[in-house]
Design a protein around this motif. Structure first.
Motif, PDB file in Angstrom:
ATOM      1  N   GLY A 159      40.892  41.675  30.865  1.00 30.89           N
ATOM      2  CA  GLY A 159      41.277  42.860  30.084  1.00 30.89           C
ATOM      3  C   GLY A 159      40.085  43.767  29.868  1.00 30.89           C
ATOM      4  N   LEU A 160      38.958  43.127  29.538  1.00 29.56           N
ATOM      5  CA  LEU A 160      37.737  43.900  29.281  1.00 29.56           C
ATOM      6  C   LEU A 160      37.310  44.644  30.549  1.00 29.56           C
ATOM      7  CD1 LEU A 160      35.346  44.680  27.541  1.00 29.56           C
ATOM      8  CD2 LEU A 160      34.285  42.507  28.061  1.00 29.56           C
ATOM      9  N   GLN A 183      39.111  45.449  33.075  1.00 27.33           N
ATOM     10  CA  GLN A 183      40.116  46.467  33.382  1.00 27.33           C
ATOM     11  C   GLN A 183      39.852  47.739  32.568  1.00 27.33           C
ATOM     12  OE1 GLN A 183      44.182  44.923  33.333  1.00 27.33           O
ATOM     13  NE2 GLN A 183      44.825  46.831  32.437  1.00 27.33           N
ATOM     14  N   LYS A 184      39.517  47.519  31.268  1.00 27.50           N
ATOM     15  CA  LYS A 184      39.235  48.674  30.417  1.00 27.50           C
ATOM     16  C   LYS A 184      37.973  49.390  30.895  1.00 27.50           C
ATOM     17  CE  LYS A 184      42.431  48.473  27.179  1.00 27.50           C
ATOM     18  NZ  LYS A 184      43.358  49.519  26.843  1.00 27.50           N
ATOM     19  N   GLU A 219      37.626  53.166  32.063  1.00 29.11           N
ATOM     20  CA  GLU A 219      36.677  54.135  31.502  1.00 29.11           C
ATOM     21  C   GLU A 219      35.860  54.784  32.622  1.00 29.11           C
ATOM     22  OE1 GLU A 219      36.279  55.112  28.333  1.00 29.11           O
ATOM     23  OE2 GLU A 219      37.822  53.782  27.539  1.00 29.11           O
TER      24      GLU A 219
END
Lengths: 66, 391
Positions: free
Chosen positions: B282-283, B285-286, B290
Motif C-alpha cells: 500500500g505504501l 503504491q501510494k 505521488e
C-alpha cells in the motif's frame, strides 16, 4: 491500568493500520511512522502467538454418581 | 427324620426368599452384566417392560420400568443388560434390568436405525436447529475420559495449534453402560455452570460395541437440548452415532474436533506477515502514485510553458511579419518616389534637352554681343546681329 489487548484485538488493530495505507486519510509524511507502528504491532502479535498456552483443568467432580 | 433335624438352617418360605435375595444382593453388589438375545419382548400397561434373555442353553426373565429403556428393543436383538437378580414372592427367578445396550454390529445397527427414525421424526436432528461455533472462542468444556487416547490427541492438537484457551474437562466414562448417564451429568453440570461457550464430547476410535453408548436415547436428547452448543468428535470418520446427529457440529475425530475449535497459530502468523506485506504494498503504491502525480504536474507545467512560449513566438513572428511588410511597403514607396524624382531630375538635365537637338545660348542677347552656343556635343560662339521680340 489498561487491560491487555487480546491477539484478536491486536490483529484487528493491524488490519486498521493496513487499511490506512489504502484509504483517503493517507498522508505521505505520516507513512513511515505508521509503517513502523504496524511492524512493531506485527512483532508483538508474533510473540503473543509464540507464548500462548492453554489452561486445561480437569473438574474435580465424580460424574459416576448421580 | 434325623436328616431334617440336622444343623441345616430352617426358614419359612418368605424367610427363605428373603435370605436368598440377600445372598443374591451380596453377590451382585454393583449389579451384574448379562449378555444374551431378547425374546418375548412386551410392554405392559405402558409402564413395564418384560422380556426373556436367552443363549443356547439357558433363559432368564427380565423386567424393567419402561422409562429406563433407552434403546429400541425387539425380539432377536443381542443386548447386554446391567441389573440384579432376585426371587419373587411367588418363587420365580427374575432379573431386574437397570440398563440395557445393544451388542454386536447387527443389533447396534438395527437399534440405531429405529431410534434414528423416531428422533428424526421429532426433529431432534433438524438442520435449522444447528448452531454455529461461537466467534472468539476462549472457553471450552470437554467431556471425555482423561485417560483415553482420543482425549490425548485432542489436547496435543489444540495445544499445538492455539493457546489462551480455558478448557474445563469433565472426566467420564466414554464406553459401556455407565457412560451415557455420566456424560448426561457432565452436560448438565456444564450447562448449569454456564462458564463455557461450547461443549466438546470426545472419544477415540473403537468397535461398534464401544461406541454404542453414544446411541443412548437420553444422551441424544440431552445433547439436542443443551443450551450450550455441542460439538462431537467420536470415533473415526466413518463412525456415525446418534449423538453426532444431535450435536450442533460433528467433527470426524477428536483431532478434527481440536482443529475445529482452535485457530492455527501458524496460519495466524502467516496472516500477520501477509498484512504487513499488504501495508508495504500500500505504501509503495501510494509513493508510486505521488511520483506519477508529480511527473504529471511537471508534464502539465511544461506543456503550459511551451504553449505560452508558442503563443509568444507566434505573436513575435506576427509582429515581425507586420514590420517586414511595412518596411517593404515603405521601401517600395521610397523606390517609387525615387524613380519618380529621378525621372523629374532627369527631365531637368540640360543634356536631356540638348539630346533632343536643342542648344543653350549663353550671354546677353543684344545686337553685336558675342554669345556662347552649347549643343549636346559641341560649343560655339556667335555674334548677335538682330534682336526682335517674339509674338
Amino acid at each position: 491500568m489498561a487491560e491487555k489487548k487480546t491477539i484478536n484485538q491486536k490483529i484487528d488493530e493491524l488490519n486498521n493500520s493496513v487499511e490506512w495505507f489504502y484509504g483517503d486519510d493517507f498522508v505521505l509524511e505520516k507513512a513511515p511512522e505508521k509503517y513502523q507502528s504496524a511492524v512493531k504491532l506485527a512483532k508483538d502479535i508474533q510473540k503473543d502467538l509464540d507464548d500462548l498456552k492453554n489452561k486445561i483443568e480437569v473438574i474435580d467432580k465424580d460424574f459416576s454418581k448421580a | 427324620m434325623e436328616e431334617l433335624n440336622a444343623e441345616s438352617p430352617r426358614f419359612s418360605v418368605s424367610e427363605f426368599i428373603a435370605v436368598t435375595n440377600q445372598t443374591l444382593e451380596y453377590s451382585q453388589e454393583n449389579g451384574v452384566l448379562v449378555e444374551g438375545e431378547v425374546f418375548e419382548f412386551k410392554v405392559n400397561q405402558g409402564k413395564w417392560v418384560f422380556f426373556d434373555l436367552k443363549d443356547e442353553e439357558g433363559s432368564i426373565s427380565c423386567f424393567m420400568p419402561l422409562w429406563q429403556l433407552r434403546i429400541p428393543l425387539e425380539d432377536g436383538m443381542k443386548v447386554v443388560v446391567k441389573g440384579s437378580a432376585k426371587v419373587t414372592n411367588w418363587g420365580r427367578f427374575s432379573f431386574t434390568v437397570q440398563k440395557i445396550m445393544p451388542v454386536g454390529e447387527g443389533s447396534i445397527k438395527k437399534s440405531f436405525e429405529k431410534l434414528k427414525k423416531k428422533l428424526e421424526k421429532e426433529g431432534l436432528f433438524a438442520a435449522d436447529k444447528k448452531r454455529p461455533l461461537p466467534e472468539d472462542l476462549t472457553k471450552i468444556g470437554v467431556i471425555s475420559s482423561t485417560s483415553a487416547a482420543g482425549f490425548a490427541d485432542f489436547c496435543k492438537i489444540i495445544n499445538a495449534r492455539w493457546g489462551g484457551l480455558d478448557i474445563k474437562v469433565c472426566h467420564t466414562q466414554v464406553q459401556g453402560l455407565a457412560a451415557p448417564d455420566q456424560i448426561i451429568r457432565a452436560l448438565k453440570y456444564l450447562n448449569e455452570r454456564g462458564e463455557v461457550q461450547v461443549i466438546a464430547i470426545i472419544r477415540g476410535g473403537g468397535s461398534a460395541d464401544d461406541l454404542a453408548c453414544f446411541n443412548d436415547e437420553e444422551l441424544v436428547r440431552a445433547i439436542a437440548s443443551s443450551k450450550i452448543p455441542v460439538i462431537t468428535g467420536i470415533g473415526h470418520e466413518v463412525d456415525e452415532s446418534l449423538s453426532d446427529l444431535a450435536a450442533d457440529i460433528r467433527a470426524s475425530t477428536p483431532s478434527n474436533c481440536a482443529e475445529m475449535l482452535s485457530k492455527d497459530r501458524v496460519a495466524e502468523s502467516n496472516k500477520v506477515k501477509d498484512l504487513l506485506s499488504h501495508a508495504r504494498a500500500g505504501l509503495l503504491q501510494k509513493i508510486d502514485y505521488e511520483k506519477e502525480s508529480l511527473a504529471n504536474t511537471v508534464i502539465a507545467m511544461n506543456a503550459a510553458v511551451s504553449k505560452h512560449l508558442d503563443a509568444l513566438s507566434a505573436k513575435v513572428e506576427d509582429n515581425l511579419q507586420k514590420i517586414r511588410r511595412e518596411v517593404f511597403a515603405k521601401l517600395d514607396r521610397a523606390e517609387s518616389d525615387l524613380a519618380h524624382n529621378l525621372k523629374i531630375i532627369n527631365s531637368l538635365n540640360p543634356d536631356q534637352v540638348l539630346a533632343h537637338g536643342y542648344a543653350i545660348l549663353s550671354g546677353k542677347i543684344s545686337p553685336g554681343n558675342v554669345v556662347k552656343i552649347t549643343t549636346l556635343k559641341q560649343e560655339a560662339t556667335a555674334q548677335i546681329k538682330k534682336v526682335k521680340e517674339r509674338k
